[in-house]
Scaffold this active site. Structure first.
Site, short mmCIF file in Angstrom:
data_model
loop_
_atom_site.label_atom_id
_atom_site.label_comp_id
_atom_site.label_asym_id
_atom_site.label_seq_id
_atom_site.Cartn_x
_atom_site.Cartn_y
_atom_site.Cartn_z
N ASP A 45 0.84 -1.20 0.00
CA ASP A 45 0.00 0.00 0.00
C ASP A 45 0.87 1.24 0.00
O ASP A 45 1.53 1.56 0.99
CB ASP A 45 -0.89 0.00 1.25
N TYR A 50 3.06 9.75 -0.53
CA TYR A 50 4.15 9.19 0.28
C TYR A 50 5.52 9.42 -0.37
O TYR A 50 6.54 9.26 0.27
CB TYR A 50 3.97 7.68 0.53
N LYS A 75 -2.65 5.79 -4.42
CA LYS A 75 -3.76 6.72 -4.14
C LYS A 75 -3.56 8.07 -4.82
O LYS A 75 -2.42 8.53 -4.98
CB LYS A 75 -3.86 6.95 -2.62
N HIS A 108 -7.55 9.41 -2.10
CA HIS A 108 -6.91 9.39 -0.78
C HIS A 108 -7.79 10.04 0.31
O HIS A 108 -7.90 9.52 1.41
CB HIS A 108 -5.55 10.12 -0.88
N ILE A 229 -3.00 -3.35 6.81
CA ILE A 229 -1.75 -3.02 6.11
C ILE A 229 -0.75 -2.42 7.10
O ILE A 229 -0.35 -1.26 6.97
CB ILE A 229 -2.03 -2.04 4.94
N LYS A 231 2.52 -1.19 8.93
CA LYS A 231 3.79 -0.69 8.41
C LYS A 231 4.88 -0.97 9.43
O LYS A 231 4.69 -0.78 10.64
CB LYS A 231 3.67 0.83 8.18
N SER A 232 6.04 -1.39 8.95
CA SER A 232 7.23 -1.44 9.80
C SER A 232 8.46 -1.39 8.91
O SER A 232 8.44 -1.92 7.81
CB SER A 232 7.25 -2.71 10.65
N VAL A 233 9.50 -0.76 9.43
CA VAL A 233 10.79 -0.82 8.73
C VAL A 233 11.75 -1.75 9.47
O VAL A 233 12.92 -1.83 9.14
CB VAL A 233 11.42 0.59 8.58
N ARG A 237 9.84 -7.14 13.02
CA ARG A 237 8.41 -6.79 13.12
C ARG A 237 7.69 -7.07 11.80
O ARG A 237 6.51 -7.44 11.81
CB ARG A 237 8.26 -5.31 13.46
P1 NDP Z 1 0.61 1.28 11.94
O1 NDP Z 1 -0.59 1.18 12.82
O2 NDP Z 1 0.83 0.27 10.90
O3 NDP Z 1 1.87 1.40 12.90
C1 NDP Z 1 3.16 1.61 12.40
C2 NDP Z 1 4.07 1.90 13.58
O4 NDP Z 1 4.05 0.80 14.49
C3 NDP Z 1 5.51 2.11 13.19
O5 NDP Z 1 6.01 3.11 14.03
C4 NDP Z 1 6.16 0.78 13.47
O6 NDP Z 1 7.50 0.97 13.85
C5 NDP Z 1 5.34 0.25 14.63
N1 NDP Z 1 5.19 -1.20 14.59
C6 NDP Z 1 4.91 -1.96 13.50
N2 NDP Z 1 4.85 -3.25 13.82
C7 NDP Z 1 5.07 -3.33 15.15
C8 NDP Z 1 5.15 -4.40 16.06
N3 NDP Z 1 4.97 -5.65 15.65
N4 NDP Z 1 5.41 -4.12 17.36
C9 NDP Z 1 5.58 -2.86 17.77
N5 NDP Z 1 5.52 -1.79 16.95
C10 NDP Z 1 5.28 -2.02 15.64
O7 NDP Z 1 0.55 2.77 11.33
P2 NDP Z 1 0.63 3.47 9.90
O8 NDP Z 1 0.16 4.84 10.14
O9 NDP Z 1 1.93 3.30 9.24
O10 NDP Z 1 -0.49 2.71 9.04
C11 NDP Z 1 -0.23 1.58 8.24
C12 NDP Z 1 -0.40 1.90 6.77
O11 NDP Z 1 -1.70 2.42 6.52
C13 NDP Z 1 0.50 3.04 6.29
O12 NDP Z 1 1.84 2.64 6.13
C14 NDP Z 1 -0.19 3.41 4.99
O13 NDP Z 1 0.13 2.46 3.99
C15 NDP Z 1 -1.64 3.34 5.42
N6 NDP Z 1 -2.15 4.65 5.85
C16 NDP Z 1 -3.13 5.23 5.07
C17 NDP Z 1 -3.65 6.46 5.39
C18 NDP Z 1 -4.71 7.04 4.54
O14 NDP Z 1 -5.05 8.22 4.71
N7 NDP Z 1 -5.28 6.31 3.62
C19 NDP Z 1 -3.18 7.22 6.56
C20 NDP Z 1 -2.18 6.52 7.35
C21 NDP Z 1 -1.72 5.28 7.00
P3 NDP Z 1 8.80 0.62 12.92
O15 NDP Z 1 8.45 0.96 11.50
O16 NDP Z 1 9.85 1.50 13.49
O17 NDP Z 1 9.08 -0.85 13.12
#
Ligand code: NDP
Length: 274
Positions: A45, A50, A75, A108, A229, A231-233, A237
């Site tokens: 996604d 982005y 989007k 979006h 969906i 997200k993690s880098v 995780r």
């Molecule tokens: P998430 O709820 O997916 O959380 C991501 C955060 O949680 C990061 O800081 C990550 O850290 C941390 N994390 C991930 N996995 C774990 C784990 N297993 N344990 C502990 N911490 C964890 O938030 P997002 O806002 O990124 O949402 C996910 C996706 O949704 C986005 O990437 C995007 O694709 C979409 N999105 C869409 C929007 C829209 O308007 N349509 C708005 C916002 C998001 P780290 O990366 O450091 O590991």
């Protein structure tokens, strides 16, 4: 690792769990998406906003995974609303992604003050008819926006991607999606990895099932029928968030997580975000 598919309202299959890349810098995106693809994710996604569609493209290219095994979502950004602009903006995204077609294209945000999401949607109908997208949907649409799209065009979005997690469960939208046949896709499914993962209810269920807090929250979504969906880098995780198909929450566990509702948004309110 087999990720289940949902069938969208036009018959297209969409993986119920994918990988989000919001706030991943373009130059770090190929590594993160590459890690995700090696772990077994097939749905990615991204969004024009982005700024990392090229990074996604690089990872897809390097993976060697056949195109028909991938599901790529991008989007349309807020300043590209309108019929012609939408068609043009799509072409830009398609080229940056290096793809012949995109699996799912989303508006979006509704940006209600511009009052042109219906024209934008008509541009999306053209893209679908042209075969350059397999499914079209929206993101951050509120009930009134959905009703208007359907009333004025007759085309029901395949997906509405909305902020959704135990702190913000979106009961009204989920009910409406069920009635109209729209798949619910949860953005920030982990509520951005903050306080939610430290909640008692979450940590106790994690201990009960010998899983992590994030896995318990993702499992809650999947059992409600949401597409997620996360997200993690962080490589560990990335793998952890995919390993959510080998256990099941019982009815009481799901109900317990559902008591965490507090109407809490981590992102903008779509009614006033323009
Ligand atoms: P998430 O709820 O997916 O959380 C991501 C955060 O949680 C990061 O800081 C990550 O850290 C941390 N994390 C991930 N996995 C774990 C784990 N297993 N344990 C502990 N911490 C964890 O938030 P997002 O806002 O990124 O949402 C996910 C996706 O949704 C986005 O990437 C995007 O694709 C979409 N999105 C869409 C929007 C829209 O308007 N349509 C708005 C916002 C998001 P780290 O990366 O450091 O590991």
């Amino acid at each position: 690792m087999t990720i289940p598919n949902l069938t969208l309202n036009n018959g297209v299959a969409m993986p119920q769990l994918g990988f989000g890349v919001f706030q991943v810098p373009n130059e770090e995106t190929a590594a993160a998406v590459g890690e995700a693809l090696r772990a077994g994710y097939r749905s990615i996604d991204t969004a024009k906003a982005y700024g990392n569609e090229e990074g996604v493209a690089q990872a897809l290219r390097e993976s060697g995974i056949p195109r028909d095994e991938l599901f790529i979502t991008t989007k349309l950004w807020n300043d590209d609303h309108g019929y012609d602009s939408a068609v043009r903006a799509f072409e830009g995204s398609r080229q940056r992604l290096g793809l012949d077609y995109v699996d799912l294209y989303l508006i979006h945000w509704p940006t209600p003050r511009r009052d042109d999401y219906v024209e934008t949607w008509q541009g999306f109908e053209k893209l679908l008819a042209d075969g350059v997208v397999r499914a079209i949907g929206v993101s951050n649409f509120q009930p009134a926006h959905l009703r208007r799209l359907v009333d004025e065009t007759g085309t029901v979005p395949a997906v509405n991607q909305i902020e959704l997690h135990p702190y913000l469960q979106q009961a009204e939208l989920r009910g409406m999606h069920g009635d109209l046949g729209i798949a619910t896709e949860a953005w920030s499914p982990l509520a951005k990895g903050g306080d939610l993962l430290g909640e008692h209810a979450v940590t106790e269920l994690a201990a009960k099932h010998d899983r992590t807090p994030a896995q318990v929250v993702l499992r809650w979504h999947l059992q409600l029928g949401n597409v997620v969906i996360p997200k993690s880098v962080t490589p560990a995780r990335i793998r952890e968030n995919l390993d959510v198909f080998g256990f099941e929450l019982d009815t009481d566990d799901v109900a317990r997580l559902s008591t965490l509702e507090r109407g809490l948004r981590t992102g903008p309110n779509p009614d006033i975000f323009n």
